[in-house]
Design a protein around this motif. Structure first.
Motif, PDB file in Angstrom:
ATOM      1  N   ASN A 208     -18.385   1.030  32.863  1.00  0.00           N
ATOM      2  CA  ASN A 208     -17.156   1.330  33.596  1.00  0.00           C
ATOM      3  C   ASN A 208     -16.505   0.084  34.164  1.00  0.00           C
ATOM      4  OD1 ASN A 208     -17.331   4.259  33.352  1.00  0.00           O
ATOM      5  ND2 ASN A 208     -19.074   4.123  34.729  1.00  0.00           N
ATOM      6  N   MET A 298     -21.395  12.266  26.700  1.00  0.00           N
ATOM      7  CA  MET A 298     -20.388  11.415  27.322  1.00  0.00           C
ATOM      8  C   MET A 298     -18.975  11.718  26.827  1.00  0.00           C
ATOM      9  SD  MET A 298     -21.909   9.784  29.574  1.00  0.00           S
ATOM     10  CE  MET A 298     -23.648   9.766  29.987  1.00  0.00           C
ATOM     11  N   HIS A 301     -17.669  14.038  29.244  1.00  0.00           N
ATOM     12  CA  HIS A 301     -17.772  13.724  30.671  1.00  0.00           C
ATOM     13  C   HIS A 301     -17.185  12.374  31.071  1.00  0.00           C
ATOM     14  CE1 HIS A 301     -20.788  16.912  30.088  1.00  0.00           C
ATOM     15  NE2 HIS A 301     -20.630  17.178  31.362  1.00  0.00           N
ATOM     16  N   ASN A 302     -17.143  11.410  30.157  1.00  0.00           N
ATOM     17  CA  ASN A 302     -16.566  10.084  30.452  1.00  0.00           C
ATOM     18  C   ASN A 302     -16.150   9.480  29.116  1.00  0.00           C
ATOM     19  OD1 ASN A 302     -15.761   7.669  31.533  1.00  0.00           O
ATOM     20  ND2 ASN A 302     -17.775   7.052  32.300  1.00  0.00           N
ATOM     21  N   TYR A 374     -23.154   4.559  33.266  1.00  0.00           N
ATOM     22  CA  TYR A 374     -21.881   5.018  32.706  1.00  0.00           C
ATOM     23  C   TYR A 374     -21.521   6.364  33.320  1.00  0.00           C
ATOM     24  CZ  TYR A 374     -18.195   5.713  29.245  1.00  0.00           C
ATOM     25  OH  TYR A 374     -16.987   5.918  28.631  1.00  0.00           O
ATOM     26  N   ILE A 375     -22.517   7.234  33.433  1.00  0.00           N
ATOM     27  CA  ILE A 375     -22.522   8.361  34.362  1.00  0.00           C
ATOM     28  C   ILE A 375     -23.927   8.410  34.938  1.00  0.00           C
ATOM     29  CG2 ILE A 375     -22.550  10.865  34.581  1.00  0.00           C
ATOM     30  CD1 ILE A 375     -20.299  11.092  32.681  1.00  0.00           C
TER      31      ILE A 375
END
Length: 390
Positions: A208, A298, A301-302, A374-375
């Motif tokens: 991120n 992911m 979610h991101n 990242y999460i």
């Protein structure tokens, strides 16, 4: 980009026949009594071990052997090696092999001058402040341990597979790298190694951290090279150019270069470590199962970097929304893994009914209630990722 200090002192000696320089390199870095650490019989049968030891003798370096290091190396061999080092009054560790051999030598190097149990370092109870110098003659490009300060060891009591990261203490003094030594690698090991390299890069790529264009493009370029060179090496094992590119890719994938200035993730590696600790699978094959599942999670979610990865690495352009692009990238990754003989599900890995509750419990026992960056993944999330790999 985050502020950083990057320290990478390893001398890389790359090319045909470079193993003949090993003795003079050990001498140059202060070694006079070395322990030569190696794995199975391939180093003996190929004549490599003999050439290395002849080079040591010519340089006036005394040596003892410690063979028998297995894949997914364990604490038992490290304890044996520490005892041998102390009895032989060794002042240098020489690893002849791949990641398992190098990681074992590093753990020994940290444990010899330490008055306590070397496992204290892996369990986070102590930090190594000194270690014997380590040199490497690389035979399997995969783990990148020849250029990193990392080591991964499994403690047999409880099957805890943990990593130690000490770039200022355990980076090898030198790494001898002759791509011709990898001509005889089986296709399975070549493919597992390439998968491990890809995973090392992706652990750094999926971040991120903002304004990481240099790191992003370096990661993408090395991944593209691995995708291009791996089939060449598998089709023609004696392709020196393909083998050379893969060998160097394995090093830059894990010596920190690709992650400078980035907050890294590492959740997929942590999740795979539990799989290989419990089921004894090859690390690269385990990553081939876990990483696509992590990426699928992911994408929902991101999605930002997953979409970028899909476009830049896999050439995915169709699709109006980011998630569809990202998922097509995951599909491309799976097709590549299948094309080189890698599994992408637990079943294909030979684990028909994995004990997901056990894997989740061990993961969070070893790594804490939240893993990755990242999460930040809790137990519910890691269970979902393991289930996506079914």
């Amino acid at each position: 980009m985050k502020d950083f200090t990057f320290y990478s002192p390893t001398e890389f000696v790359f090319g045909r026949g470079t193993e003949h320089q090993t003795g003079s390199l050990v001498r140059a870095y202060g070694g006079t009594r070395a322990i030569v650490v190696y794995g199975g019989g391939s180093a003996v049968r190929s004549g490599l071990l003999g050439r290395v030891e002849e080079s040591l003798a010519e340089a006036g370096v005394e040596y003892c052997e410690l063979g028998g290091v297995q894949p997914n190396p364990t604490d038992a061999k490290v304890y044996e090696g520490i005892d041998l080092c102390r009895r032989a009054k060794a002042d240098f560790l020489l690893a002849v092999g791949g990641g398992s051999v190098i990681d074992t030598a590093k753990a020994m190097a940290a444990g010899v001058p330490y008055s306590g149990d070397f496992w204290d370092f892996f369990a986070g109870r102590a930090v190594p402040g000194e270690a014997l110098p380590v040199g490497v003659v690389l035979t399997i490009p995969a783990a990148g341990s020849e250029g990193s300060g990392n080591s991964v060891i499994t403690k047999l009591d409880g099957l805890h597979k943990l990593s130690l990261r000490t770039p200022k203490v355990l980076r090898p003094a030198f790494a001898v790298m002759d791509p011709a030594l990898t001509f005889t690698l089986p296709a399975w090991q070549t493919a597992c190694g390439a998968t491990d390299m890809m995973a090392h890069i992706m652990e750094r790529y999926f971040t991120n951290t903002e304004a990481t264009s240099v790191a992003d493009r370096m990661c993408e370029g090395v991944m593209l090279s691995i995708i291009e060179e791996t089939p060449k090496a598998m089709h023609n094992p004696d392709d020196y150019g393909a083998r050379a590119n893969l060998m160097w890719a394995g090093t830059v994938a894990h010596n920190g270069t690709c992650g400078v200035g980035c907050e890294e993730d590492w959740a997929s590696h942590f999740m795979e470590h539990e799989v290989s600790a419990v089921y004894g699978v090859t690390h690269g094959a385990g990553l081939a199962v876990i990483f696509p599942a992590w990426l699928t999670y992911m994408a929902g979610h991101n999605v930002r970097k997953v979409e970028q990865w899909a476009r830049r690495v896999w050439g995915v352009w169709a699709g109006a929304d980011a998630m569809s692009v990202a998922l097509e990238g995951v599909a491309c990754f799976k097709r590549f893994l299948h094309s080189i003989g890698m599994p992408v599900t637990f079943g294909e890995l030979g684990i028909a009914n994995p004990d997901i509750s056990l894997l989740v419990d061990k993961l969070h026992e070893d790594k804490g209630e939240l893993v990755g960056n990242y999460i930040r993944l809790d137990r519910k999330a890691t269970r979902e990722i393991y289930e996506l790999a079914l």
